[in-house]
Design a protein around this motif. Sequence first.
Motif, mmCIF file in Angstrom:
data_model
loop_
_atom_site.group_PDB
_atom_site.id
_atom_site.type_symbol
_atom_site.label_atom_id
_atom_site.label_comp_id
_atom_site.label_asym_id
_atom_site.label_seq_id
_atom_site.Cartn_x
_atom_site.Cartn_y
_atom_site.Cartn_z
ATOM 1 N N GLN A 58 1.175 -1.143 -0.577
ATOM 2 C CA GLN A 58 0.113 0.206 -0.038
ATOM 3 C C GLN A 58 0.521 1.292 -0.481
ATOM 4 O O GLN A 58 2.085 1.338 0.728
ATOM 5 N N PHE A 59 0.366 2.713 -0.834
ATOM 6 C CA PHE A 59 0.974 3.692 -0.658
ATOM 7 C C PHE A 59 1.180 4.336 0.645
ATOM 8 O O PHE A 59 0.429 5.624 0.170
ATOM 9 N N SER A 89 -3.349 -0.361 -2.349
ATOM 10 C CA SER A 89 -4.207 1.275 -2.232
ATOM 11 C C SER A 89 -3.374 2.144 -1.478
ATOM 12 O O SER A 89 -2.882 2.556 -1.310
ATOM 13 N N ASP A 90 -4.424 3.658 -1.901
ATOM 14 C CA ASP A 90 -3.267 4.512 -2.116
ATOM 15 C C ASP A 90 -4.019 4.461 0.034
ATOM 16 O O ASP A 90 -5.539 5.039 0.229
ATOM 17 N N ASN A 93 -0.376 8.729 0.485
ATOM 18 C CA ASN A 93 1.413 8.857 -0.842
ATOM 19 C C ASN A 93 1.726 8.747 -3.051
ATOM 20 O O ASN A 93 2.148 9.036 -3.049
ATOM 21 N N LEU A 94 0.251 7.853 -2.582
ATOM 22 C CA LEU A 94 0.071 7.952 -4.214
ATOM 23 C C LEU A 94 0.091 8.411 -5.160
ATOM 24 O O LEU A 94 1.494 8.845 -6.336
ATOM 25 N N ASN A 95 0.398 9.358 -5.139
ATOM 26 C CA ASN A 95 -0.057 10.996 -5.829
ATOM 27 C C ASN A 95 1.543 11.189 -6.081
ATOM 28 O O ASN A 95 2.023 11.633 -7.539
ATOM 29 N N LYS A 114 -4.040 0.060 -8.477
ATOM 30 C CA LYS A 114 -4.608 -0.216 -7.044
ATOM 31 C C LYS A 114 -5.250 -1.572 -6.569
ATOM 32 O O LYS A 114 -4.967 -1.251 -5.342
#
Length: 237
Positions: A58-59, A89-90, A93-95, A114
């Motif tokens: 996960q992010f 899943s976000d 930090n994903l962006n 995702k």
Amino acid sequence: DTQRSKNELSKYYNCESKKIVIQPFTPLLPNINKKINHEKILLKLGLHNKKFFFYPAQFWAHKNHKYIIDAVEILNQNNNNISFVFCGSDKGNLNYIKSNIDEKGLQDKFLIYKFINDEEVITLYKNCMGLIMPSYVARSTLPMYEAFYFKIPVFYSKGVLDEELEKLVTTIDLNKPEDLTNKVRALISGELDLNDKIKKAFDYYGINCSENLFLDNYKKIINDYTYLSKRWKNNYR
């Protein structure tokens, strides 16, 4: 989950060591016996005929996807054709990770999902060149044990794992992205032979992640509690 975790729990929470039972993760994926069309899944995921490394996490910031990006930036100087797969899943930090990939012009090196189902995860394990886990925490992890079972190389943060587990992986220095770069290059070229570690990791999995051990541990916990509960009048059984 590990002896090291047990020692730290006993130390920091001041609890008796004899009250703590070590129970390694027992992955579910190895129990999936249905026939899987790996070729079809690879086509769906855009990985057909591609060499790739896998990082299922996960992010979160502490999962340290940024380390892999920095290592790939160095690796990319040789115009290699290796891809890197992230999935999870976000958690905020994903962006940032996506923008960092874009800033470095590495869009063609990364595939990010995702959510992927169990069959897709198994396909990724069976077809990847290795698992990369640069997390700052976790004395052991479920993906690492899954990688042990599927007999693929594991690259893991140096100094984070339980000492016994660290012998079964290839450690990477989180302060030096070039360390991962060099080890990926060595694996691709055949200079890094990890067959012995892979075999020992698979054997370790068979002994420590078995359902029998899981059941034996919980039977002991329940039996010990049942015995102690008879010390008072309204015991619960």
